[in-house]
Design a protein around this motif. Structure first.
Motif, PDB file in Angstrom:
ATOM      1  N   LEU A 138       0.830  -1.201   0.000  1.00 13.56           N
ATOM      2  CA  LEU A 138       0.000   0.000   0.000  1.00 13.56           C
ATOM      3  C   LEU A 138       0.869   1.257   0.000  1.00 13.56           C
ATOM      4  O   LEU A 138       0.618   2.193  -0.763  1.00 13.56           O
ATOM      5  N   THR A 139       1.905   1.262   0.817  1.00  9.01           N
ATOM      6  CA  THR A 139       2.819   2.395   0.891  1.00  9.01           C
ATOM      7  C   THR A 139       3.509   2.643  -0.444  1.00  9.01           C
ATOM      8  O   THR A 139       3.750   3.788  -0.826  1.00  9.01           O
ATOM      9  N   GLY A 155       2.239   2.026  -3.352  1.00  7.04           N
ATOM     10  CA  GLY A 155       1.278   2.294  -4.413  1.00  7.04           C
ATOM     11  C   GLY A 155       0.747   1.067  -5.134  1.00  7.04           C
ATOM     12  O   GLY A 155       0.089   1.194  -6.164  1.00  7.04           O
ATOM     13  N   SER A 190      -1.851  -0.960  -4.788  1.00  6.12           N
ATOM     14  CA  SER A 190      -3.100  -1.146  -4.048  1.00  6.12           C
ATOM     15  C   SER A 190      -3.768  -2.483  -4.338  1.00  6.12           C
ATOM     16  O   SER A 190      -4.396  -3.066  -3.450  1.00  6.12           O
ATOM     17  N   ARG A 213      -4.749  -4.868  -1.395  1.00  5.06           N
ATOM     18  CA  ARG A 213      -6.133  -5.290  -1.202  1.00  5.06           C
ATOM     19  C   ARG A 213      -6.224  -6.807  -1.080  1.00  5.06           C
ATOM     20  O   ARG A 213      -6.891  -7.339  -0.199  1.00  5.06           O
ATOM     21  N   LEU A 273      -8.128   1.598   4.115  1.00  9.90           N
ATOM     22  CA  LEU A 273      -7.125   2.499   3.531  1.00  9.90           C
ATOM     23  C   LEU A 273      -6.919   2.218   2.045  1.00  9.90           C
ATOM     24  O   LEU A 273      -6.740   3.146   1.249  1.00  9.90           O
ATOM     25  N   VAL A 274      -6.956   0.941   1.665  1.00 11.34           N
ATOM     26  CA  VAL A 274      -6.829   0.591   0.245  1.00 11.34           C
ATOM     27  C   VAL A 274      -7.995   1.193  -0.539  1.00 11.34           C
ATOM     28  O   VAL A 274      -7.797   1.834  -1.579  1.00 11.34           O
ATOM     29  N   GLU A 334      -9.838   3.706   0.253  1.00 11.54           N
ATOM     30  CA  GLU A 334      -9.684   5.164   0.244  1.00 11.54           C
ATOM     31  C   GLU A 334      -8.660   5.571  -0.823  1.00 11.54           C
ATOM     32  O   GLU A 334      -8.895   6.493  -1.606  1.00 11.54           O
ATOM     33  N   THR A 335      -7.541   4.884  -0.872  1.00  8.19           N
ATOM     34  CA  THR A 335      -6.489   5.164  -1.851  1.00  8.19           C
ATOM     35  C   THR A 335      -6.997   5.012  -3.271  1.00  8.19           C
ATOM     36  O   THR A 335      -6.647   5.784  -4.159  1.00  8.19           O
ATOM     37  N   GLU A 336      -7.841   3.995  -3.490  1.00 13.90           N
ATOM     38  CA  GLU A 336      -8.373   3.721  -4.823  1.00 13.90           C
ATOM     39  C   GLU A 336      -9.552   4.634  -5.176  1.00 13.90           C
ATOM     40  O   GLU A 336     -10.077   4.554  -6.276  1.00 13.90           O
ATOM     41  N   ARG A 370      -9.703  10.632   8.954  1.00  9.88           N
ATOM     42  CA  ARG A 370      -9.954   9.907   7.706  1.00  9.88           C
ATOM     43  C   ARG A 370     -11.453   9.638   7.541  1.00  9.88           C
ATOM     44  O   ARG A 370     -11.992   9.767   6.451  1.00  9.88           O
TER      45      ARG A 370
END
Length: 175
Positions: A79-80, A82, A84, A88, A116-117, A119-121, A159
């Motif tokens: 995740l850090t 990138g 994802s 996931r 968090l995944v 959210e990132t996506e 968040r």
């Protein structure tokens, strides 16, 4: 506590073969019916069955716990960096682990990671759903969320606030 019956059957042992002066046949029957084992009894039974005593209390061996922790670390690293999709998949595999409920700390990490995944996506609805589920489980009946629920509770609340604001903005009809 996990039933020892499964382990006994896997080893093709009878209760009579397991019973001795330290663990009676009756005590073994009670354990199979769901009675809790003392740490000493778990150690005795584990030595006879050739398994990890933690298995009777958490359903996870030390090796399985270490594997889950490694999977969580790799998911966080992905995740850090990138990745994802990989993150996931790793978080989802941890969440799906059958005995994970016996380790709420690991379950919480995996659920938070999935949120968090999402959210990132950019899938804020899925992120909100994950966090809402997590909060519902951690704070049943409206009880306050324990301080240790998140490593950084303030960041988690920020968040959630951002995700809720974005979801509300997305839900407003265009003028």
């Amino acid at each position: 506590m996990q039933s020892s019956g499964v382990f006994v059957k896997q080893r093709s042992l009878t209760l009579d073969q397991l019973a001795d002066s330290r663990l009676s046949h009756r005590r073994l029957e009670l354990i199979e019916d769901g009675d809790d084992l003392s740490p000493r009894q778990a150690q005795l039974l584990a030595s006879k069955l050739g398994c990890d005593p933690l298995l009777f209390h958490t359903g996870l061996t030390e090796e399985q716990t270490a594997q889950i922790q490694q999977d969580l670390a790799q998911a966080n690293e992905a995740l850090t960096q990138g990745r994802s999709g990989e993150a996931r998949a790793r978080f989802a595999s941890v969440v799906a682990y059958p005995a994970l409920g016996s380790r709420p700390d690991l379950w919480r990490q995996a659920e938070t990671g999935l949120a968090l995944v999402f959210e990132t996506e950019g899938d804020l609805r899925a992120a909100i759903d994950r966090l809402s589920h997590l909060l519902a489980v951690l704070a049943p009946l409206g009880e306050p969320l324990p301080a240790m629920a998140f490593e950084d509770q303030q960041e988690a609340e920020e968040r959630i606030d951002v995700a809720l604001a974005c979801a509300a903005a997305c839900a407003k009809p265009a003028n």
